[in-house]
Design an enzyme around this catalytic site. Structure first.
Site, PDB file in Angstrom:
ATOM      1  N   GLY A  38       0.813  -1.203   0.000  1.00  0.00           N
ATOM      2  CA  GLY A  38       0.000   0.000   0.000  1.00  0.00           C
ATOM      3  C   GLY A  38       0.848   1.254   0.000  1.00  0.00           C
ATOM      4  O   GLY A  38       1.990   1.248  -0.459  1.00  0.00           O
ATOM      5  N   SER A  39       0.302   2.312   0.533  1.00  0.00           N
ATOM      6  CA  SER A  39       0.949   3.624   0.458  1.00  0.00           C
ATOM      7  C   SER A  39       2.086   3.739   1.467  1.00  0.00           C
ATOM      8  O   SER A  39       2.071   3.095   2.526  1.00  0.00           O
ATOM      9  CB  SER A  39      -0.076   4.724   0.735  1.00  0.00           C
ATOM     10  OG  SER A  39      -0.452   4.712   2.104  1.00  0.00           O
ATOM     11  N   GLU A  90       5.671  -3.508   0.959  1.00  0.00           N
ATOM     12  CA  GLU A  90       5.841  -3.162  -0.460  1.00  0.00           C
ATOM     13  C   GLU A  90       5.008  -1.922  -0.678  1.00  0.00           C
ATOM     14  O   GLU A  90       3.789  -1.967  -0.642  1.00  0.00           O
ATOM     15  CB  GLU A  90       5.405  -4.328  -1.348  1.00  0.00           C
ATOM     16  CG  GLU A  90       5.857  -4.159  -2.786  1.00  0.00           C
ATOM     17  CD  GLU A  90       4.789  -3.527  -3.657  1.00  0.00           C
ATOM     18  OE1 GLU A  90       4.818  -2.277  -3.798  1.00  0.00           O
ATOM     19  OE2 GLU A  90       3.950  -4.259  -4.181  1.00  0.00           O
ATOM     20  N   LEU A  91       5.686  -0.797  -0.891  1.00  0.00           N
ATOM     21  CA  LEU A  91       5.024   0.496  -0.880  1.00  0.00           C
ATOM     22  C   LEU A  91       5.008   1.111  -2.270  1.00  0.00           C
ATOM     23  O   LEU A  91       4.381   0.601  -3.170  1.00  0.00           O
ATOM     24  CB  LEU A  91       5.693   1.390   0.163  1.00  0.00           C
ATOM     25  CG  LEU A  91       5.807   0.745   1.564  1.00  0.00           C
ATOM     26  CD1 LEU A  91       6.554   1.645   2.537  1.00  0.00           C
ATOM     27  CD2 LEU A  91       4.447   0.365   2.104  1.00  0.00           C
ATOM     28  N   GLY A  92       5.706   2.213  -2.471  1.00  0.00           N
ATOM     29  CA  GLY A  92       5.610   2.870  -3.770  1.00  0.00           C
ATOM     30  C   GLY A  92       6.858   3.673  -4.058  1.00  0.00           C
ATOM     31  O   GLY A  92       7.948   3.146  -4.173  1.00  0.00           O
ATOM     32  N   CYS A 116       2.061   0.515  -8.580  1.00  0.00           N
ATOM     33  CA  CYS A 116       3.239   0.907  -7.796  1.00  0.00           C
ATOM     34  C   CYS A 116       4.500   0.953  -8.641  1.00  0.00           C
ATOM     35  O   CYS A 116       5.480   1.583  -8.251  1.00  0.00           O
ATOM     36  CB  CYS A 116       3.421  -0.048  -6.624  1.00  0.00           C
ATOM     37  SG  CYS A 116       3.539  -1.796  -7.115  1.00  0.00           S
ATOM     38  N   GLU A 151       4.635  10.308  -5.791  1.00  0.00           N
ATOM     39  CA  GLU A 151       4.088   9.266  -6.651  1.00  0.00           C
ATOM     40  C   GLU A 151       2.683   9.689  -7.080  1.00  0.00           C
ATOM     41  O   GLU A 151       1.792   9.813  -6.232  1.00  0.00           O
ATOM     42  CB  GLU A 151       4.024   7.934  -5.899  1.00  0.00           C
ATOM     43  CG  GLU A 151       3.486   6.788  -6.723  1.00  0.00           C
ATOM     44  CD  GLU A 151       3.408   5.493  -5.929  1.00  0.00           C
ATOM     45  OE1 GLU A 151       3.320   4.434  -6.570  1.00  0.00           O
ATOM     46  OE2 GLU A 151       3.431   5.542  -4.683  1.00  0.00           O
ATOM     47  N   PHE A 180       0.185   8.187  -8.875  1.00  0.00           N
ATOM     48  CA  PHE A 180      -0.850   7.153  -8.828  1.00  0.00           C
ATOM     49  C   PHE A 180      -2.057   7.568  -9.659  1.00  0.00           C
ATOM     50  O   PHE A 180      -3.216   7.439  -9.249  1.00  0.00           O
ATOM     51  CB  PHE A 180      -1.250   6.821  -7.394  1.00  0.00           C
ATOM     52  CG  PHE A 180      -1.271   5.325  -7.149  1.00  0.00           C
ATOM     53  CD1 PHE A 180      -0.097   4.602  -7.202  1.00  0.00           C
ATOM     54  CD2 PHE A 180      -2.452   4.652  -6.888  1.00  0.00           C
ATOM     55  CE1 PHE A 180      -0.098   3.229  -6.991  1.00  0.00           C
ATOM     56  CE2 PHE A 180      -2.469   3.269  -6.689  1.00  0.00           C
ATOM     57  CZ  PHE A 180      -1.284   2.566  -6.730  1.00  0.00           C
TER      58      PHE A 180
END
Length: 492
Positions: free
Chosen positions: A237-238, A259-261, A293, A387, A389
């Site tokens: 996610g964020s 696991e982010l961005g 991502c 980011e 998105f």
């Protein structure tokens, strides 16, 4: 697969407004919430919303069920994963359409999710049959073994953008390796991110309690992260939420996979084929409305070819159709909800006020945002630093390879990077200097083959990776075991 299997996997009358707990669809304390279709606004289903007490009770049942599952023969665990893959294949068309409608994606995106979920289950089925440790050197007369054992209960918190892939990539290997799983999918995509897995694994013969599926808000998520019976959390996610989860997990001495961005850079060199490069950039930046991502957020282009690349991208942006992704007639669908669209729209227009030039896009109808191109983007602008998105190409020019590397690494980390150019040795030399978890030469940034480690530094996550060879290391822990034929004497 048997003749008794129903024709359809998804029945809203069964799961609507409910959570999946101990093999049953139950009404949660947190109530229910309508799940609208992003393209039309019509209600698709309703999500059961778990509160903290619902979550704690579900964790207790998973904790109770896990020891027997860990003691199950490896080939029997593998068989459940293979049957799950077969069920996904058998219901392929139904699931692909449901995912496209719920996520706002085009139908090929829904099909891609189901295809990858099948492969992820097949790969996970092989994990129990691999060596789970090694024999260590030791003193004569003692057998010394380092073995991998399950954590126990793994908490998985998954996002809205690729909900089936990003849930099952943790659920499948964690189950295969002997863990129970408590999954909290995003309430905006409870079917794609939760119901599909619950029904597939139930029908595949997974014993009750080993997969608990509870959509919920922050309170339910915090209960999952802080419960002592859940020694590992896998979150996608964020960065903002990831920091919070990482802090909570650290306080409770848990293993955490984040696991982010972050910002991903695609470098276009002056010897690139511009037609091919423009196609790659457009896909990397605009596929699934840029809600990926790994999206090609920053396009760093050599000043000698910047104008040519810009013209090609503007032409694509002006002609790509946008609308209902499930219709089969568009290239881009709607964004997931109004909050996401408003944040993205503000980022685009704030960047224009900061000096960027809007070359294409920047408008929307409902949740359908036009593919957008900004030129003149520089560090300090929101489009460069954050980011997006959303469906955005940020064009940043450079003169030298060193400048391209410096611009690409001017970030707090990211998952992916790419370099496009005919001189492969030059492109590889640049790629080796990029601070990213995944680097692609002569490709765009959106890549995953299920067999590769997936993760990145800084805002990309906490440096860990899931997928392929990383999975045994992520979803098990080491245990040292020694054996002697008899108890030796000691000097006390």
């Amino acid at each position: 697969m048997g003749a008794s299997d129903p024709l359809h996997l998804l029945d809203p009358a069964t799961f609507g407004g409910r959570v999946f707990d101990n093999g049953q669809w139950l009404l949660p304390r947190g109530g229910a919430r309508a799940v609208p279709e992003p393209a039309t606004g019509a209600a698709l289903s309703s999500a059961g919303i778990a509160d903290a007490d619902d979550m704690r009770e579900a964790i207790g049942r998973a904790h109770a069920a896990q020891p027997a599952w860990a003691a199950t023969a490896p080939r029997d665990r593998a068989a459940v994963l293979l049957r799950a893959a077969q069920l996904l294949q058998a219901h392929f068309d139904e699931l692909a359409l449901a995912i496209a409608r719920e996520t706002g994606g085009i139908l090929p995106k829904g099909q891609h999710e189901v295809k990858e979920a099948i492969v992820l289950c097949q790969i996970a089925a092989g994990l129990p049959m691999q060596a789970q440790g090694e024999v260590l050197p030791s003193t004569p007369g003692r057998l010394s073994i380092a073995k991998r054992v399950p954590h126990g209960v793994v908490g998985v918190i998954s996002p809205f953008n690729f909900p089936l892939i990003l849930g099952i990539r943790s659920v499948a290997p964690a189950l295969a390796l002997g863990n129970a799983v408590v999954l909290k999918p995003d309430p905006r995509t409870p079917v794609s991110g939760g119901v599909v897995m619950a029904e597939v694994f139930r029908r595949a013969g997974l014993p009750d309690g080993l997969l608990q599926v509870l959509p919920g808000d922050a309170a339910a998520g915090e209960a999952l992260v802080t419960d002592a019976r859940v020694p590992m959390i896998a979150f996608t996610g964020s960065p903002g939420v990831g920091r919070r989860i990482g802090a909570l997990a650290g306080q409770h001495l848990k293993k955490v996979s984040l696991e982010l961005g972050g910002t991903n850079s695609l470098v276009v060199l002056d010897d690139a084929d511009l037609d091919a490069a423009a196609s790659a950039v457009a896909f990397g930046a605009w596929f699934h409305q840029g809600q990926i991502c790994m999206a090609s957020n920053r396009v760093l282009v050599h000043e000698a070819v910047a104008e040519g690349l810009k013209q090609r991208l503007v032409g694509k942006a002006q002609h790509l159709p946008v609308g209902d992704g499930a219709s089969g007639r568009v290239a881009l669908g709607p964004m997931i909800d109004a909050k996401q669209l408003q944040r993205f729209d503000a980022l685009v227009h704030d960047s224009v006020r900061q000096g960027a030039t809007l070359e294409a896009g920047g408008t929307h109808e409902g949740l359908c945002y036009r593919p957008t191109v900004l030129s003149g983007v520089q560090p300090g602008m929101r489009a460069f630093d954050e980011e997006p998105f959303g469906p955005l190409v940020n064009l940043v020019t450079f003169r030298t390879d060193d400048e391209a590397v410096a611009l690409a690494n001017n970030s707090q980390g990211g998952l992916a990077a790419a370099v496009i150019g005919r001189d492969v040795a030059r492109a590889m030399a640049i790629g080796e200097r990029l601070n990213a978890g995944m680097v692609h030469i002569n490709d765009q940034t959106v890549n995953d083959e299920c067999t590769n480690p997936f993760g990145g530094p800084g805002l990309g996550g906490n440096g860990s990776a899931v997928g392929g060879p990383a999975d045994i290391g992520e979803y098990t822990r080491w245990q040292w075991v020694t054996v002697k034929a008899s108890l030796p004497g000691f000097p006390f």
